[in-house]
Design an enzyme around this catalytic site. Sequence first.
Site, PDB file in Angstrom:
ATOM      1  N   TYR A 105      12.514   5.931  15.458  1.00  0.00           N
ATOM      2  CA  TYR A 105      12.186   5.976  14.020  1.00  0.00           C
ATOM      3  C   TYR A 105      13.081   6.996  13.303  1.00  0.00           C
ATOM      4  O   TYR A 105      13.690   6.693  12.271  1.00  0.00           O
ATOM      5  CB  TYR A 105      10.707   6.336  13.841  1.00  0.00           C
TER       6      TYR A 105
ATOM      7  N   GLU B 121       0.840  -1.204   0.000  1.00  0.00           N
ATOM      8  CA  GLU B 121       0.000   0.000   0.000  1.00  0.00           C
ATOM      9  C   GLU B 121       0.873   1.251   0.000  1.00  0.00           C
ATOM     10  O   GLU B 121       2.097   1.166   0.128  1.00  0.00           O
ATOM     11  CB  GLU B 121      -0.949   0.005   1.218  1.00  0.00           C
ATOM     12  N   GLY B 122       0.228   2.387  -0.125  1.00  0.00           N
ATOM     13  CA  GLY B 122       0.926   3.673   0.003  1.00  0.00           C
ATOM     14  C   GLY B 122       2.085   3.840  -0.966  1.00  0.00           C
ATOM     15  O   GLY B 122       1.971   3.562  -2.162  1.00  0.00           O
TER      16      GLY B 122
ATOM     17  N   LEU C  89       9.573  -8.185   7.952  1.00  0.00           N
ATOM     18  CA  LEU C  89      10.915  -7.636   7.792  1.00  0.00           C
ATOM     19  C   LEU C  89      11.547  -7.256   9.124  1.00  0.00           C
ATOM     20  O   LEU C  89      12.715  -6.878   9.184  1.00  0.00           O
ATOM     21  CB  LEU C  89      10.874  -6.433   6.836  1.00  0.00           C
TER      22      LEU C  89
HETATM   23  N1  LIG Z   1       3.976   8.407   4.955  1.00  0.00           N
HETATM   24  C1  LIG Z   1       4.743   9.424   5.317  1.00  0.00           C
HETATM   25  O1  LIG Z   1       4.275  10.505   5.682  1.00  0.00           O
HETATM   26  C2  LIG Z   1       6.253   9.272   5.276  1.00  0.00           C
HETATM   27  C3  LIG Z   1       7.063  10.386   5.531  1.00  0.00           C
HETATM   28  C4  LIG Z   1       8.423  10.264   5.456  1.00  0.00           C
HETATM   29  C5  LIG Z   1       9.009   9.047   5.149  1.00  0.00           C
HETATM   30  N2  LIG Z   1       8.212   7.976   4.919  1.00  0.00           N
HETATM   31  C6  LIG Z   1       8.852   6.687   4.648  1.00  0.00           C
HETATM   32  O2  LIG Z   1       8.214   6.070   3.544  1.00  0.00           O
HETATM   33  C7  LIG Z   1       8.141   4.673   3.738  1.00  0.00           C
HETATM   34  C8  LIG Z   1       6.699   4.193   3.612  1.00  0.00           C
HETATM   35  O3  LIG Z   1       5.910   4.866   4.539  1.00  0.00           O
HETATM   36  P1  LIG Z   1       4.502   4.444   5.113  1.00  0.00           P
HETATM   37  O4  LIG Z   1       4.666   4.059   6.528  1.00  0.00           O
HETATM   38  O5  LIG Z   1       3.581   5.555   4.863  1.00  0.00           O
HETATM   39  O6  LIG Z   1       4.172   3.114   4.433  1.00  0.00           O
HETATM   40  P2  LIG Z   1       3.435   2.638   3.090  1.00  0.00           P
HETATM   41  O7  LIG Z   1       4.251   2.916   1.896  1.00  0.00           O
HETATM   42  O8  LIG Z   1       2.029   3.117   3.081  1.00  0.00           O
HETATM   43  O9  LIG Z   1       3.381   1.052   3.366  1.00  0.00           O
HETATM   44  C9  LIG Z   1       4.170   0.356   4.241  1.00  0.00           C
HETATM   45  C10 LIG Z   1       4.343  -1.017   3.612  1.00  0.00           C
HETATM   46  O10 LIG Z   1       5.302  -1.744   4.347  1.00  0.00           O
HETATM   47  C11 LIG Z   1       4.740  -2.976   4.781  1.00  0.00           C
HETATM   48  N3  LIG Z   1       5.347  -3.270   6.076  1.00  0.00           N
HETATM   49  C12 LIG Z   1       5.324  -2.520   7.189  1.00  0.00           C
HETATM   50  N4  LIG Z   1       5.993  -3.151   8.174  1.00  0.00           N
HETATM   51  C13 LIG Z   1       6.435  -4.328   7.660  1.00  0.00           C
HETATM   52  C14 LIG Z   1       7.161  -5.420   8.192  1.00  0.00           C
HETATM   53  N5  LIG Z   1       7.536  -5.463   9.476  1.00  0.00           N
HETATM   54  N6  LIG Z   1       7.442  -6.456   7.368  1.00  0.00           N
HETATM   55  C15 LIG Z   1       7.020  -6.459   6.098  1.00  0.00           C
HETATM   56  N7  LIG Z   1       6.346  -5.453   5.532  1.00  0.00           N
HETATM   57  C16 LIG Z   1       6.044  -4.388   6.315  1.00  0.00           C
HETATM   58  C17 LIG Z   1       3.233  -2.750   4.816  1.00  0.00           C
HETATM   59  O11 LIG Z   1       2.487  -3.928   4.614  1.00  0.00           O
HETATM   60  P3  LIG Z   1       2.056  -4.922   5.824  1.00  0.00           P
HETATM   61  O12 LIG Z   1       1.441  -4.045   6.861  1.00  0.00           O
HETATM   62  O13 LIG Z   1       1.128  -5.898   5.198  1.00  0.00           O
HETATM   63  O14 LIG Z   1       3.322  -5.572   6.277  1.00  0.00           O
HETATM   64  C18 LIG Z   1       3.066  -1.844   3.609  1.00  0.00           C
HETATM   65  O15 LIG Z   1       3.028  -2.578   2.425  1.00  0.00           O
HETATM   66  C19 LIG Z   1       8.754   4.387   5.102  1.00  0.00           C
HETATM   67  O16 LIG Z   1      10.090   3.971   4.943  1.00  0.00           O
HETATM   68  C20 LIG Z   1       8.710   5.727   5.806  1.00  0.00           C
HETATM   69  O17 LIG Z   1       9.763   5.882   6.726  1.00  0.00           O
HETATM   70  C21 LIG Z   1       6.852   8.049   4.970  1.00  0.00           C
END
Ligand SMILES: NC(=O)c1ccc[n+]([C@@H]2O[C@H](COP(=O)([O-])OP(=O)(O)OC[C@H]3O[C@@H](n4cnc5c(N)ncnc54)[C@H](OP(=O)(O)O)[C@@H]3O)[C@@H](O)[C@H]2O)c1
Length: 265
Positions: free
Chosen positions: A156, A18-19, A67
């Site tokens: 984090y 997702e995302g 992971l």
């Molecule tokens: N969103 C923001 O505002 C933002 C801002 C700055 C940086 N980022 C960075 O962008 C990246 C994505 O951010 P997001 O949190 O918004 O996520 P995302 O892209 O919406 O999705 C997170 C993905 O990771 C998987 N995931 C999470 N924990 C996992 C685990 N332990 N093992 C395997 N898969 C895992 C989730 O699926 P499952 O739950 O099915 O495992 C999902 O597919 C991150 O590295 C984050 O630090 C995001």
Amino acid sequence: MQLTEKYGTWALVAGASEGIGAAYATYLASSGFNLVLVARRKEPLEELAKALTSKFKIQAKCISCDLANTGAALQLQEATKDMEVGLLVYNAALSHIGAFEKDTLEHNNKIAQANMVTPMNLVHLFAEPMLNRGNGAIILMASLAGFQGSGFLATYAATKAFNRIFAESLWYEWKDRGVDVIACCAGATATPNFINTKPEKADFFAPRVQSPDEVVKECFEKLGKQPSFITGTGNKLASFIMQKLMPRKTAINIMGDTTRKMYRL
Ligand SMILES: NC(=O)c1ccc[n+]([C@@H]2O[C@H](COP(=O)([O-])OP(=O)(O)OC[C@H]3O[C@@H](n4cnc5c(N)ncnc54)[C@H](OP(=O)(O)O)[C@@H]3O)[C@@H](O)[C@H]2O)c1
């Protein structure tokens, strides 16, 4: 040059369902890559794989893997041993928003494992064949939270600083060896994960929330050209002001105050 001409035909996205992760997978599928899609929950992965394989006529393999487990990288290496993975995206991350001492030690260790140790191991395992072939790409997701101390996001934010420094270091080591490495430093992005945290609008230093597609598009524009980059004009500007024009203590205070306000802490 097409991405597949440069990096081969298989890409692995860790945290793909997702995302931002799903946006990477979609971009890569639309560029002609076959995909290895990794996340904990199998159903959303399989739904995405079904949609992408039928729309873009590519192949996809879904792997359910936590992971945060110590054996994750080896599990993924074993599961992909018959494929030549030429592009690796590490997107998954765990976090805790709130006081450091209120999160368990066990969860803090999971954050460190999922955000730092597993990507380090994966890069080690998957970069070796890329370096032997003389082509490949590695994208690590970092965050503006990792640019200075970020109160209420302590572990984090520190792991995100690791990702940026790790990627930039490898960019230097491998820039003449055909393997492109980049840290994508995102700000607030409208992923399900971010929306579920129910943030309130922060005021002064709050750039516009980006879409996952915007983040990913910019990342592929910068891949191969820069060791790291900040996504979006608003984030670049806010970061410039905080990193270059302010004392570090002020930047740390602004970051902590903003998070406190956004999450009513
Ligand atoms: N969103 C923001 O505002 C933002 C801002 C700055 C940086 N980022 C960075 O962008 C990246 C994505 O951010 P997001 O949190 O918004 O996520 P995302 O892209 O919406 O999705 C997170 C993905 O990771 C998987 N995931 C999470 N924990 C996992 C685990 N332990 N093992 C395997 N898969 C895992 C989730 O699926 P499952 O739950 O099915 O495992 C999902 O597919 C991150 O590295 C984050 O630090 C995001």
